[in-house]
Every structure is written in C-alpha cells, then in structure tokens.
Motif scaffolding. Sequence first.
Motif, PDB file in Angstrom:
ATOM      1  N   ALA A  23       2.288   9.119  -6.329  1.00 37.58           N
ATOM      2  CA  ALA A  23       2.693  10.513  -6.102  1.00 37.58           C
ATOM      3  C   ALA A  23       3.890  10.893  -6.967  1.00 37.58           C
ATOM      4  O   ALA A  23       4.017  12.043  -7.390  1.00 37.58           O
ATOM      5  CB  ALA A  23       3.022  10.716  -4.628  1.00 37.58           C
ATOM      6  N   ALA A  24       4.759   9.935  -7.244  1.00 38.18           N
ATOM      7  CA  ALA A  24       5.966  10.233  -8.012  1.00 38.18           C
ATOM      8  C   ALA A  24       5.726  10.229  -9.518  1.00 38.18           C
ATOM      9  O   ALA A  24       6.519  10.797 -10.273  1.00 38.18           O
ATOM     10  CB  ALA A  24       7.061   9.221  -7.677  1.00 38.18           C
TER      11      ALA A  24
ATOM     12  N   GLN B  24       0.824  -1.206   0.000  1.00 37.99           N
ATOM     13  CA  GLN B  24       0.000   0.000   0.000  1.00 37.99           C
ATOM     14  C   GLN B  24       0.865   1.265   0.000  1.00 37.99           C
ATOM     15  O   GLN B  24       0.595   2.230  -0.728  1.00 37.99           O
ATOM     16  CB  GLN B  24      -0.926   0.026   1.230  1.00 37.99           C
ATOM     17  CG  GLN B  24      -1.933  -1.117   1.269  1.00 37.99           C
ATOM     18  CD  GLN B  24      -1.443  -2.295   2.089  1.00 37.99           C
ATOM     19  OE1 GLN B  24      -0.293  -2.708   1.928  1.00 37.99           O
ATOM     20  NE2 GLN B  24      -2.300  -2.827   2.950  1.00 37.99           N
ATOM     21  N   VAL B  25       1.923   1.254   0.824  1.00 42.61           N
ATOM     22  CA  VAL B  25       2.819   2.410   0.885  1.00 42.61           C
ATOM     23  C   VAL B  25       3.523   2.615  -0.452  1.00 42.61           C
ATOM     24  O   VAL B  25       3.646   3.746  -0.952  1.00 42.61           O
ATOM     25  CB  VAL B  25       3.848   2.225   2.021  1.00 42.61           C
ATOM     26  CG1 VAL B  25       4.886   3.346   1.997  1.00 42.61           C
ATOM     27  CG2 VAL B  25       3.156   2.173   3.366  1.00 42.61           C
ATOM     28  N   GLN B  26       3.938   1.488  -1.063  1.00 44.21           N
ATOM     29  CA  GLN B  26       4.641   1.578  -2.340  1.00 44.21           C
ATOM     30  C   GLN B  26       3.745   2.142  -3.431  1.00 44.21           C
ATOM     31  O   GLN B  26       4.168   2.981  -4.236  1.00 44.21           O
ATOM     32  CB  GLN B  26       5.150   0.192  -2.744  1.00 44.21           C
ATOM     33  CG  GLN B  26       6.107   0.218  -3.919  1.00 44.21           C
ATOM     34  CD  GLN B  26       7.408   0.914  -3.580  1.00 44.21           C
ATOM     35  OE1 GLN B  26       8.076   0.558  -2.599  1.00 44.21           O
ATOM     36  NE2 GLN B  26       7.772   1.915  -4.354  1.00 44.21           N
ATOM     37  N   ARG B  27       2.500   1.685  -3.460  1.00 45.11           N
ATOM     38  CA  ARG B  27       1.559   2.189  -4.475  1.00 45.11           C
ATOM     39  C   ARG B  27       1.317   3.679  -4.294  1.00 45.11           C
ATOM     40  O   ARG B  27       1.244   4.436  -5.285  1.00 45.11           O
ATOM     41  CB  ARG B  27       0.235   1.425  -4.408  1.00 45.11           C
ATOM     42  CG  ARG B  27       0.282   0.039  -5.023  1.00 45.11           C
ATOM     43  CD  ARG B  27      -1.127  -0.478  -5.308  1.00 45.11           C
ATOM     44  NE  ARG B  27      -1.933  -0.562  -4.100  1.00 45.11           N
ATOM     45  CZ  ARG B  27      -1.979  -1.628  -3.297  1.00 45.11           C
ATOM     46  NH1 ARG B  27      -1.243  -2.706  -3.574  1.00 45.11           N
ATOM     47  NH2 ARG B  27      -2.733  -1.627  -2.229  1.00 45.11           N
ATOM     48  N   ALA B  28       1.204   4.119  -3.053  1.00 44.61           N
ATOM     49  CA  ALA B  28       0.969   5.544  -2.790  1.00 44.61           C
ATOM     50  C   ALA B  28       2.156   6.389  -3.245  1.00 44.61           C
ATOM     51  O   ALA B  28       1.992   7.444  -3.869  1.00 44.61           O
ATOM     52  CB  ALA B  28       0.699   5.762  -1.300  1.00 44.61           C
ATOM     53  N   LEU B  29       3.368   5.916  -2.948  1.00 42.82           N
ATOM     54  CA  LEU B  29       4.564   6.660  -3.357  1.00 42.82           C
ATOM     55  C   LEU B  29       4.719   6.678  -4.871  1.00 42.82           C
ATOM     56  O   LEU B  29       5.035   7.709  -5.465  1.00 42.82           O
ATOM     57  CB  LEU B  29       5.804   6.045  -2.712  1.00 42.82           C
ATOM     58  CG  LEU B  29       6.031   6.367  -1.234  1.00 42.82           C
ATOM     59  CD1 LEU B  29       7.220   5.588  -0.692  1.00 42.82           C
ATOM     60  CD2 LEU B  29       6.249   7.857  -1.029  1.00 42.82           C
TER      61      LEU B  29
END
Length: 385
Positions: free
Chosen positions: A345-346, A337-342
């Motif tokens: 955003a990137a 989940q954190v990876q998908r969010a980053l």
Amino acid sequence: MEFDISWILLGLPLAFVLGWLASRFDLRQLRAENRRAPKAYFKGLNFLLNEQQDQAIDAFIEAVQNDPDTSELHFALGNLFRRRGEYDRAVRVHEHLLSRGDLSRSDRERAQHALALDFLKAGLLDRAEAALNQLEGTPFEGQARLALLAIYERSRDWPHAAGIAHKMHDARQGDFSTRQAHYLCEQAQTCIARDDNAGALALLNQAVDTAPEAARARIDLARLQQRMGDSGAALGTLQALSRHSPAAVPLATPLMVETAIAAGKVPEMQALLQAHYAQAPSLDVLEGLVALQALDATTADTARQWYVQHLDKELSLVAAAKWLVGEKLEHEEFHPQVQRALDHAALPLTRYRCAACGFEARQHFWQCPGCQTWDSYPARRVEEL
C-alpha cells in the motif's frame, strides 16, 4: 481610286461599340470569378468553424484554384493539412508559396516558418533543422530557436543544444543557465561512460559555475568525487549543496550518508541532516538519520524512534510501515502478511510525480520522460506533496 472618308465615319462607332462590348464581357467574367472566390472562402471558413475539416479543405482548394495568387488561402490550406496529419500536402503548399517571386518578405518568412513546422510535425528532424536555421534574424527567430532546442534535446545532441541555449540566454529570451548546466551534466555522463573521469570533472565544475543554484551539478560532482576516492571533496560539495539548494537535500541524502561514512564525518553529517529535518521534515532525510544513528552501537536500539517522531509531525503510511518492520507483534506469526500488505500500500506513495504532466516514476528524473520538461520533479515523494 479615291479614298472614301465615309468608311472612317462608319468604322469608328463600330470599333467603339465592339471595344465596349469586350470590356463589359471581361468585367462580367472578373466579377463572376471574384464572387466565386469569396464564396468558396467563406464556405471553407464556415466548415472550419463547424470542425468539418474535409469540407473546409475542399472549399479552400476551390478558392485557391479560382485565385491562385492569394497567399492567405495557401497559409490556411497548409495549416489545415498539417492539423490533419497530411504533412506531404502541407509541405507542397508552403514550398509552392516560397517558389513565388512576388511574395513579400514577411509572407516569405511566414511560409518558411510554416514549412519548418511541417517538417517538425512529420518527424523529419534534419529537414526541420535546416528550415529553422533559415529563420535566424527574422521575427520567427525566437520560436525557431525553441524548436531547434527541442530537436537537439530529442536527439541528445547536447553541444548544439548548449549553443542554442547560450544564444537565447544572451538574447534575453529567458534564463537558460540551469538548462545549460543540465547539458553539461549530460555530457559529463557520456565522459564517465567512457571512463574519462577528468573530462567529466571539468564539465561538472563548469556546470556548477554556470548555475550555482542548480542541484544536479553538485550532486553529480559529489558522486564523481566519491567514485574517484576523494570523499573529503565530495563531502564539501554536498555541504555546499545544502547551503545553495536546500530543497534538493532529500535527493542527495543517500550519497551524504555514504560520503560521511567514507570520510569519517558521521557526527557532522548527522548534525547537518538533523538541522535540515527540523526545518523541512522529509522521508529521505528521515531514512538517512535512522541509518546514521544505527551505526552507533549505543544508539542503534533507539534509531527507529525517528519514525515515531516523524508520525507526530506527519501522518505517513511509509514511516509507519518502516517502523513496524522491527516491532514484535502480539501475534507475530501474522507479521509477514501484515508487513507485505502495508509495504504494498505504501509503495505508490514513495514515487516521484512530475509537476507538469503528472507522470509518476519510482526514481527521480531531472527531465520528465513524459513531457520532456526539465526540473519538473520535486525532490519529495508523492506522500509528501
């Protein structure tokens, strides 16, 4: 019957009086018309300054009717019609001017240029091309050639565009060598689509000779050489690119990595990219270095340290997101989940942005799809600008 001279004495004063009255009548009529024409003209000018184009057109039409020989009023009226998008009426005004036999040469050339602009704005490219070609050798020649260049680019008629660019270059209207190289590259792409690799190779070599500093010609040439199985030649072309156009190395980095692997020259390419990265840190060059170092089993585990080193130089969300991919978190179950969010955003930060109009795209364009400007996309991502 005797002739009575008294009739002559009486008739002469009468004829004089009648002639004088007739002349006075004509003068009064002429003065009235002259007063009406300037009045209508200034009324139209006042409306125009107040951005009341409808009323301005009506006033200018009245002025033209009162004095149809005034060419300046025709030009003003034609320009107003064009600005309003009434191209058929603008064409009629300027064609009427051109049909006049008493028009001076300068006004005729001016009317021809205005007519060409009417056709161009109306999207009648064939008629605009014919009208613009008639402006060769006139004071409007430079503007006409620029308009023709835009027409040929828009219709992707690269040979004709190259001819116009060559004329403008020879006439010292600017340096069009890079533009000519682009046209040769476009023609080479057409040859490649027809599986004519030999023809494409000749065109790309010509493009390199035409504009040695143009990055696209060498990148396209190296890509074609690699496609033809000549990895050594492709590698040499890319090395020449790094010398002549170092700012374009980030664009060519994926091809450099591919070519170095195929040619068995990974250490040489790694050294070249490291030297370039030391001078101008770049996300694309960073990716290339990580990819090359990961090929070596002895250094594969430390390849991702390039991301950390980059973060010491640049605050990069893109590099941070890429580094995090291979990391083990304390709460690893939340990593996806954190990876998908980053990554989400990137993603906008990895786009390219046109320096002329601000149009953003995921891929790099040599000609902006938005404003049609050549070489307006920097070789760096949005995050790096």
